[in-house]
Scaffold this motif. Sequence first.
Motif, mmCIF file in Angstrom:
data_model
loop_
_atom_site.group_PDB
_atom_site.id
_atom_site.type_symbol
_atom_site.label_atom_id
_atom_site.label_comp_id
_atom_site.label_asym_id
_atom_site.label_seq_id
_atom_site.Cartn_x
_atom_site.Cartn_y
_atom_site.Cartn_z
ATOM 1 N N LYS A 275 38.010 77.733 31.342
ATOM 2 C CA LYS A 275 38.297 78.854 32.247
ATOM 3 C C LYS A 275 37.297 79.989 32.040
ATOM 4 C CE LYS A 275 41.989 81.472 31.628
ATOM 5 N NZ LYS A 275 41.630 82.898 31.756
ATOM 6 N N GLY A 276 36.961 80.277 30.793
ATOM 7 C CA GLY A 276 35.979 81.314 30.508
ATOM 8 C C GLY A 276 34.584 80.947 30.986
ATOM 9 N N VAL A 277 34.197 79.674 30.785
ATOM 10 C CA VAL A 277 32.878 79.222 31.229
ATOM 11 C C VAL A 277 32.768 79.293 32.751
ATOM 12 C CG1 VAL A 277 31.329 77.240 31.355
ATOM 13 C CG2 VAL A 277 32.503 77.771 29.211
ATOM 14 N N VAL A 278 33.845 78.896 33.443
ATOM 15 C CA VAL A 278 33.847 78.973 34.908
ATOM 16 C C VAL A 278 33.691 80.419 35.368
ATOM 17 C CG1 VAL A 278 35.279 78.651 36.963
ATOM 18 C CG2 VAL A 278 35.159 76.852 35.236
ATOM 19 N N GLY A 279 34.346 81.346 34.663
ATOM 20 C CA GLY A 279 34.214 82.759 35.003
ATOM 21 C C GLY A 279 32.789 83.250 34.878
ATOM 22 N N VAL A 280 32.109 82.855 33.808
ATOM 23 C CA VAL A 280 30.708 83.255 33.610
ATOM 24 C C VAL A 280 29.826 82.686 34.714
ATOM 25 C CG1 VAL A 280 28.707 83.026 32.092
ATOM 26 C CG2 VAL A 280 30.954 83.505 31.114
ATOM 27 N N VAL A 281 30.041 81.417 35.058
ATOM 28 C CA VAL A 281 29.242 80.775 36.108
ATOM 29 C C VAL A 281 29.462 81.477 37.450
ATOM 30 C CG1 VAL A 281 28.932 78.655 37.436
ATOM 31 C CG2 VAL A 281 29.178 78.553 34.951
ATOM 32 N N LEU A 282 30.706 81.845 37.745
ATOM 33 C CA LEU A 282 31.003 82.539 38.998
ATOM 34 C C LEU A 282 30.319 83.900 39.057
ATOM 35 C CD1 LEU A 282 34.785 81.714 39.526
ATOM 36 C CD2 LEU A 282 32.863 80.867 40.852
ATOM 37 N N VAL A 283 30.323 84.618 37.937
ATOM 38 C CA VAL A 283 29.675 85.931 37.908
ATOM 39 C C VAL A 283 28.178 85.797 38.129
ATOM 40 C CG1 VAL A 283 29.062 87.864 36.402
ATOM 41 C CG2 VAL A 283 31.415 87.067 36.500
ATOM 42 N N LEU A 284 27.542 84.871 37.421
ATOM 43 C CA LEU A 284 26.098 84.690 37.565
ATOM 44 C C LEU A 284 25.733 84.212 38.974
ATOM 45 C CD1 LEU A 284 25.256 82.989 34.145
ATOM 46 C CD2 LEU A 284 24.974 85.391 34.776
ATOM 47 N N GLY A 285 26.537 83.306 39.514
ATOM 48 C CA GLY A 285 26.266 82.824 40.860
ATOM 49 C C GLY A 285 26.454 83.913 41.908
ATOM 50 N N ALA A 286 27.530 84.683 41.792
ATOM 51 C CA ALA A 286 27.773 85.763 42.745
ATOM 52 C C ALA A 286 26.717 86.848 42.630
ATOM 53 C CB ALA A 286 29.164 86.349 42.516
ATOM 54 N N ASN A 287 26.253 87.109 41.412
ATOM 55 C CA ASN A 287 25.221 88.124 41.230
ATOM 56 C C ASN A 287 23.903 87.684 41.855
ATOM 57 O OD1 ASN A 287 24.677 90.764 39.713
ATOM 58 N ND2 ASN A 287 22.988 89.477 39.020
ATOM 59 N N ARG A 288 23.571 86.416 41.718
ATOM 60 C CA ARG A 288 22.351 85.888 42.350
ATOM 61 C C ARG A 288 22.473 85.949 43.873
ATOM 62 N NH1 ARG A 288 18.065 82.853 40.763
ATOM 63 N NH2 ARG A 288 18.900 82.767 38.639
ATOM 64 N N LEU A 289 23.667 85.659 44.383
ATOM 65 C CA LEU A 289 23.888 85.744 45.824
ATOM 66 C C LEU A 289 23.756 87.185 46.307
ATOM 67 C CD1 LEU A 289 24.658 84.030 48.297
ATOM 68 C CD2 LEU A 289 27.050 84.593 47.827
ATOM 69 N N ALA A 290 24.236 88.143 45.497
ATOM 70 C CA ALA A 290 24.100 89.553 45.853
ATOM 71 C C ALA A 290 22.634 89.959 45.914
ATOM 72 C CB ALA A 290 24.849 90.421 44.845
ATOM 73 N N HIS A 291 21.826 89.469 44.977
ATOM 74 C CA HIS A 291 20.381 89.742 45.012
ATOM 75 C C HIS A 291 19.749 89.163 46.276
ATOM 76 C CE1 HIS A 291 20.236 90.153 40.330
ATOM 77 N NE2 HIS A 291 20.734 91.220 40.929
ATOM 78 N N PHE A 292 20.229 87.997 46.700
ATOM 79 C CA PHE A 292 19.683 87.354 47.895
ATOM 80 C C PHE A 292 19.903 88.212 49.138
ATOM 81 C CE2 PHE A 292 20.232 84.518 51.574
ATOM 82 C CZ PHE A 292 19.003 83.879 51.574
ATOM 83 N N PHE A 293 21.043 88.934 49.175
ATOM 84 C CA PHE A 293 21.354 89.778 50.324
ATOM 85 C C PHE A 293 20.909 91.225 50.118
ATOM 86 C CE2 PHE A 293 24.378 86.308 51.051
ATOM 87 C CZ PHE A 293 24.132 86.060 52.397
ATOM 88 N N GLY A 294 20.116 91.472 49.073
ATOM 89 C CA GLY A 294 19.525 92.786 48.893
ATOM 90 C C GLY A 294 20.354 93.771 48.100
ATOM 91 N N GLU A 295 21.420 93.331 47.435
ATOM 92 C CA GLU A 295 22.238 94.217 46.621
ATOM 93 C C GLU A 295 21.840 94.090 45.151
ATOM 94 O OE1 GLU A 295 24.289 96.382 47.798
ATOM 95 O OE2 GLU A 295 24.188 95.709 49.882
ATOM 96 N N GLU A 296 22.148 95.129 44.371
ATOM 97 C CA GLU A 296 21.778 95.119 42.952
ATOM 98 C C GLU A 296 22.695 94.241 42.120
ATOM 99 O OE1 GLU A 296 21.457 98.962 41.293
ATOM 100 O OE2 GLU A 296 19.835 99.605 42.598
ATOM 101 N N GLY A 297 23.969 94.137 42.508
ATOM 102 C CA GLY A 297 24.902 93.372 41.705
ATOM 103 C C GLY A 297 25.236 94.075 40.400
ATOM 104 N N ILE A 298 25.549 93.297 39.374
ATOM 105 C CA ILE A 298 25.892 93.895 38.092
ATOM 106 C C ILE A 298 24.673 94.148 37.228
ATOM 107 C CG2 ILE A 298 28.226 92.988 38.020
ATOM 108 C CD1 ILE A 298 27.243 90.710 36.299
ATOM 109 N N TYR A 299 23.548 93.532 37.564
ATOM 110 C CA TYR A 299 22.287 93.819 36.879
ATOM 111 C C TYR A 299 21.156 93.454 37.825
ATOM 112 C CZ TYR A 299 22.337 88.754 36.037
ATOM 113 O OH TYR A 299 22.390 87.400 36.189
ATOM 114 N N ARG A 300 20.030 94.094 37.624
ATOM 115 C CA ARG A 300 18.890 93.865 38.504
ATOM 116 C C ARG A 300 18.146 92.603 38.087
ATOM 117 N NH1 ARG A 300 16.332 99.978 39.218
ATOM 118 N NH2 ARG A 300 18.237 100.935 40.049
ATOM 119 N N LYS A 301 17.278 92.142 38.969
ATOM 120 C CA LYS A 301 16.485 90.958 38.657
ATOM 121 C C LYS A 301 15.539 91.245 37.493
ATOM 122 C CE LYS A 301 16.434 89.184 43.378
ATOM 123 N NZ LYS A 301 15.581 88.788 44.519
#
Length: 301
Positions: A275-301
Amino acid sequence: MSTRSARRDRSLFWFTVPGILVVLLFHYVPLLGNVIAFQDYQPFIGIWHSSWTGLDNFGVLVNGDAAFLHALNNTLQLLLIQVVFVFPAPILLALALNSLVSERVKKAVQNILYLPHFLSWVVVVAVFQQMLGNGGLLNVFLRAQELGTWNIIGDPELFKTLLTSQVIWKDTGWGTILFLAALSRVDNNLYEAAAVDGAGRWRQTWHVTLPALRGLVVLLLILRLGDALSVGFEQIILQQTGVGLESSEVLDTYVYNNGLLAGQWGVSAAVGLVKGVVGVVLVLGANRLAHFFGEEGIYRK
């Protein structure tokens, strides 16, 4: 940070030491205990003497254990409901409060709406039981009108709706703080310019207010995904006996019931680790998707 500024602010750094120690002791050191996911862990002999089982404890996930799949299904249903109904609630409330003209009324309403957040789940569940339980105010009124009774608290079919309403009542007011802070930074000249261009209240909200909140919404949604498979352990466990496991068992209660109560420590640790590993993967994936749409997310590239 320069050496000069570090020397100047060294007293402030010392104030952070207790907080850092608390985080290390209660959040990072316990991560080492995940090793029991690979053991036939027995609490009376400890980690060092428990036998190793490799990946056997993860068989409940791979082989599709019925109880685990049922808990996973309930968790995903609650996750979807909370993303659709709970997550937007603070945004809508912030927009409603921001539209109030009187600052005095706005502050009074805010203070009232913040109060439920400071109540523990024990108190919140007790309040709902007193209102909606078999002997609650609702049924007292229905009996007085000779309309029968409606035990909402003990109805398994309404349990997910009940959980959602409790979360909205308890945390929506508190969740508006960040959105109201973001709205306070919007330049009034933008609204005036939109009004000059003929934009009404709704178009101003769509073209000025919501774009100002977009970055914050993306950030909070990413953080929510990191905790996606945790849908309220304390809230659910307090009410589980009243509705049964069929409608209330989620991954967190599955870990508790099978680990602490049934003694399957290794299996419960394996489920919690995944469950914890899935949470980390979701955060990293969502953050990369946010970068794709031009948002900063939780950390910059």
